[in-house]
Design an enzyme around this catalytic site. Structure first.
Site, PDB file in Angstrom:
ATOM      1  N   ASP A 184      37.971  26.877  41.131  1.00  0.00           N
ATOM      2  CA  ASP A 184      36.570  27.270  40.995  1.00  0.00           C
ATOM      3  C   ASP A 184      35.929  26.455  39.876  1.00  0.00           C
ATOM      4  O   ASP A 184      36.354  25.321  39.614  1.00  0.00           O
ATOM      5  CB  ASP A 184      36.482  28.779  40.722  1.00  0.00           C
ATOM      6  CG  ASP A 184      35.266  29.414  41.371  1.00  0.00           C
ATOM      7  OD1 ASP A 184      34.147  29.020  41.022  1.00  0.00           O
ATOM      8  OD2 ASP A 184      35.431  30.311  42.219  1.00  0.00           O
ATOM      9  N   HIS A 259      30.115  30.868  37.950  1.00  0.00           N
ATOM     10  CA  HIS A 259      30.717  31.264  39.219  1.00  0.00           C
ATOM     11  C   HIS A 259      32.210  31.559  39.081  1.00  0.00           C
ATOM     12  O   HIS A 259      32.714  32.580  39.576  1.00  0.00           O
ATOM     13  CB  HIS A 259      30.483  30.145  40.245  1.00  0.00           C
ATOM     14  CG  HIS A 259      30.870  30.460  41.644  1.00  0.00           C
ATOM     15  ND1 HIS A 259      32.149  30.258  42.136  1.00  0.00           N
ATOM     16  CD2 HIS A 259      30.151  30.950  42.677  1.00  0.00           C
ATOM     17  CE1 HIS A 259      32.191  30.603  43.406  1.00  0.00           C
ATOM     18  NE2 HIS A 259      30.995  31.027  43.766  1.00  0.00           N
ATOM     19  N   SER A 623      31.571  34.105  48.353  1.00  0.00           N
ATOM     20  CA  SER A 623      32.312  33.768  47.127  1.00  0.00           C
ATOM     21  C   SER A 623      32.750  35.018  46.385  1.00  0.00           C
ATOM     22  O   SER A 623      33.780  35.016  45.697  1.00  0.00           O
ATOM     23  CB  SER A 623      31.447  32.918  46.196  1.00  0.00           C
ATOM     24  OG  SER A 623      31.356  31.597  46.628  1.00  0.00           O
TER      25      SER A 623
END
Length: 846
Positions: A184, A259, A623
């Site tokens: 990620d 994120h 996600s």
């Protein structure tokens, strides 16, 4: 796979062909001397294949069932850029090949892939790539491609406190000893969600994990601990393109986006961390497996996304380090070229990871709701779609004429029952400025444009335009403007040109609301304009007559039906190739919570400007759904350490729920605009096997297992695939092959049913002795017969289920059924059945 226009195939004069002997053909062009990154794989098998189902970690053999022989170590190792171990043997082999093939020429090797793929990433010209492709040691040369990134209450919604956590001994042991690797955007190591400061119950050291913690200026020594056990970053492919911004992207595992921190905490964040955003408290957060360990492999970045060469390097390292689960909240930017979507470097690296006993989870993608929009293709990857959960935050504004308009905004309400005067930004301009000529002044981005005496103590009305979507204007700046003018609050109306845009709840420190509907915005503006009093001669406003109060949106509501498949969640059927032929593989596998998810946020996270500087953020997408499954998989791995990756996937799939919390069928949103109006019952192509049921997944009763050799036999069964399979796996296609329908998956998908087909599934009992009865519903246009209809099975025993499917009509419309196995000890096993093209007879002239 899509190059996002940034590094298009035509730019390099290269045509990528995965169906030929070296996996790449080269078109001559004027750009032959331009350099590009290529992923080169060699014919010799990688390290993970030498020992079949064994993983090699620091010289110790770790069986895929989780048993190992390795001494405990005190803390995760760290390394700095100046403290590298001597070059491994396989690196020297790669260097030697490059020197021999490109004698005296310039090139730059970016990575050596040592564990899952025997190969390397290298920056070379088109002609040099061709030279490499002709070497007898080389099996495959592929042009690099781009990829992109695709919780306070979800543990309760999934029933973890009283269910799965209770079965594992409570939250303070849930997932303990299991390492989840995240590919990620990195992590913020200082976030309390990843602290190991638990003096009453210290974190153990995962004995089978050998990863390291990079030490840089952005990620200093001590960033890792017994919770965050490893952290690296991979950016060589991006750096060679000249697009890496060290200031913004951080050449370290630190998360400059947000994120990665968010997804890691969803899966494995510590239990009971207070969620405070914009000064408001929204409960306590916990990951799905709060005692599991986190290993971070940063390969995606805020400014450009990521590239396959970096992602493959991250996957390879994660497997070599000994992670138990890999979570990818990323997808390719388009379908891979070649004879099948499965043949791409990322999916093939993940196949080797599965061979090494690693469960692999991937987000389905946010490209729904169109059919065949799925961005995760292969049967060895567990693909997760996004659904709602039962918590929502609603806000509303009550006008002086008693009309209530709904809206969004994590904001406090105005005081009590008091009504406040409404003042539009365009009617509060400071006449000493050029604000009147500013086309966007109504967006309230600069307090200097407004007359404070007009705004003070009133509700300021601002417009929300496409510029907010593009990041040119922000809610945060408008709130600052309102605060500087001492406004009582702020009301945003939707520009009529922003059609169907869905807003996440946005934190606000002062009373406020965003009205997301253009129609409702017209109601507000009509009331406001009709309430103005103007001088008859000058037409100047002499009184603002409109009144309103804001209810506030901090308190959560739990009243609506959930789950529901979100409009953006990518859908099946699974495309087998770029011609959109359907694969006999069900995608997605399941759905999980992915909408309005609270989770940790990086202190340097800039992905959402509205949460800049906050320690938590609310995000939506597949996600967010994928790490829910990664965390739940850790609980299953903890309870069943001998489970293979496919066994874990089976347990999650066959126990999934088919109904929402009101008892009705799970619904799927069918349109981007007005999604709650455009919805219908979800099919397996929307939700896979259903909505994950954490408690039942820990006691599945029966599982359907398959392994690496089965997947290779399936790949060998694809027409023309033999050289490609050899290129990627080092395995020659010999002997019988498997159709996708013959893979022992916890679902049955038939893309082309010509008259009839018989499919078998092998069930393994992982519980005690039990007697099962079998029932089914047939897809429309087909008949189904399952044998046996009853069977008794002992613990550890296997049972073959034979499924005969007959086409009863000609149809190209997909239809769906289901097989249910009902155990007398309470186990229920669901196997979804999907049939697309049905041909009931042969109408070809004889």
């Amino acid at each position: 796979m899509q190059m996002e226009g940034r590094w298009g195939v035509g730019f390099w004069g290269v045509v990528v062909c995965l169906a030929v002997f070296v996996g790449c053909c080269f078109a001559q062009g004027d750009e032959g001397n331009a350099t590009a990154v290529y992923i080169v794989t060699l014919k010799q098998a990688p390290a993970s294949h030498y020992y079949d189902e064994l993983r090699v970690v620091k010289g110790h053999h770790v069986r895929s069932n989780g048993s190992e022989g390795m001494s405990r170590f005190d803390k995760p190792r760290t390394t700095s850029k100046t403290n590298r171990r001597h070059k491994p043997y396989i690196d020297r082999v790669h260097d030697s090949l490059l020197k021999r093939a490109l004698r005296g020429e310039k090139y730059l090797k970016l990575y050596s892939y040592r564990y899952l793929i025997n190969g390397f990433a290298v920056l070379v010209t088109q002609q040099q790539a061709y030279k490499l492709s002709t070497r007898r040691e080389v099996s495959n040369v592929v042009l690099d491609f781009s990829v992109r990134t695709a919780t306070t209450h979800t543990p309760q919604f999934l029933g973890l406190p009283e269910g799965a956590w209770a079965q594992e001994g409570g939250f303070d042991t849930a997932g303990e000893g299991i390492v989840i690797g995240f590919i990620d955007t990195g992590i913020d190591p200082m976030h309390p969600s990843f602290s190991d400061d638990t003096p009453d119950k210290p974190y153990p050291i995962p004995q089978h994990f050998s990863g390291i913690c990079e030490v840089t200026h952005d990620f200093p020594s001590g960033s890792c601990n017994r919770k965050l056990v490893g952290a690296r970053h991979f950016a060589a492919s991006a750096i060679t393109r000249g697009i890496f911004n060290a200031t913004q992207d951080y050449a370290s595992p630190f998360d400059g986006d947000g994120h990665g921190t968010h997804t890691a905490a969803i899966a494995a964040g510590n239990h009971g961390i207070a969620v405070v955003v914009a000064g408001h408290t929204f409960g306590n957060a916990s990951g799905m497996a709060p005692r599991s360990h986190v290993a971070v492999y940063k390969a995606l970045y805020k400014s450009f996304g990521g590239f396959a060469a970096d992602v493959v390097a991250a996957i390879d390292q994660a497997a070599q380090d000994g992670v138990d689960i890999i979570s990818l909240s990323i997808t390719p930017n388009r379908r891979p070229p070649g004879i099948a979507t499965f043949f791409n470097p990322i999916d093939m690296a993940l196949l080797s990871a599965v061979k090494a006993g690693i469960f692999v989870v991937q987000a389905a993608g946010n490209t729904g709701p169109s059919p065949k929009s799925i961005s995760s293709f292969s049967p060895w990857i567990f693909t997760v779609g996004a659904a709602t959960h039962d918590r929502s935050y609603s806000n509303s504004i009550v006008l002086g004429n008693n009309i209530t308009i709904p809206g969004v905004g994590l904001a406090p309400g105005t005081d009590g029952d008091a009504m406040y005067t409404l003042v539009s930004a365009i009617h509060a301009l400071n006449t000493t400025t050029a604000a009147a000529n500013d086309l966007y002044v109504s967006e309230c981005q600069d307090a200097g444009n407004f007359n404070q005496s007009v705004v003070e103590g009133n509700l300021l009305i601002c417009s929300y335009s496409i510029r907010f979507v593009l990041g040119l204007s922000t809610i945060k700046q408008a709130l600052e403007t309102a605060d500087n003018l001492n406004a009582a609050g702020v009301v945003f109306y939707m520009d009529p040109y922003v059609i169907g845009f869905q807003l996440n709840p946005i934190p606000m420190k002062i009373p406020g609301i965003i009205i997301p509907s253009p129609e409702d915005s017209k109601i507000l503006l009509h009331y406001y304009n009709s309430s103005l009093e103007r001088d008859e001669s000058s037409k100047k406003i002499v009184k603002f007559g409109g009144l309103a109060s804001v209810s506030g949106g901090i308190k959560a509501n739990f009243s609506h039906s959930a789950p529901k498949v979100m409009y953006y969640s990518a859908r099946g059927p699974d495309p087998e190739d770029n011609f959109l032929d359907d694969a006999d593989v069900l995608k997605p596998n399941v759905i999980a919570p992915g909408n309005f998810i609270w989770s940790a946020w990086s202190s340097g996270g800039t992905d959402s400007i509205e949460f800049l500087g906050e320690s938590f953020a609310m995000m939506s997408g597949t996600s967010m759904a994928a790490p829910h499954i990664a965390g739940l998989a850790a609980l299953i791995k903890q309870r069943f350490p001998s489970f293979s990756p496919s066994a874990i996937g089976s347990a999650l799939s066959t126990t999934a729920s088919l109904n929402d919390n009101s008892g009705g069928p799970i619904m799927a949103q069918r349109a981007y605009t007005n999604p709650d109006v455009n919805q219908s019952p979800a099919t397996p192509f929307d939700m896979g096997s259903g909505f994950v049921n954490a408690t039942r997944a820990l006691d599945p009763g029966l599982i359907l297992d398959s392994g690496y050799n089965d997947y290779v036999s399936f790949l060998c069964g694809i027409n023309g695939s033999s050289p490609v399979v050899l290129n990627y796996t080092g395995t020659r296609c010999r002997g019988p092959t498997l159709n996708a329908t013959d893979l022992n998956l916890p679902s049955i998908t038939v893309s082309k049913l010509y008259q009839s087909v018989t499919v078998q599934r092998v069930l393994t009992n992982v519980a005690g002795n039990e007697t099962y009865s079998v029932g089914w519903s047939a897809p429309y246009g087909a008949s189904v017969k399952v044998t046996p209809t009853h069977f008794s099975i002992g613990g550890g025993e296997k049972q073959v289920l034979s499924v005969l499917i007959n086409a009863t009509m000609n149809s190209s419309v997909a239809s769906f059924g289901r097989i249910g196995l009902f155990g007398n000890q309470g186990h229920l096993v669901n196997i979804p059945l999907s049939v697309i093209l049905k041909i009931s007879y042969n109408n070809t002239a004889g």
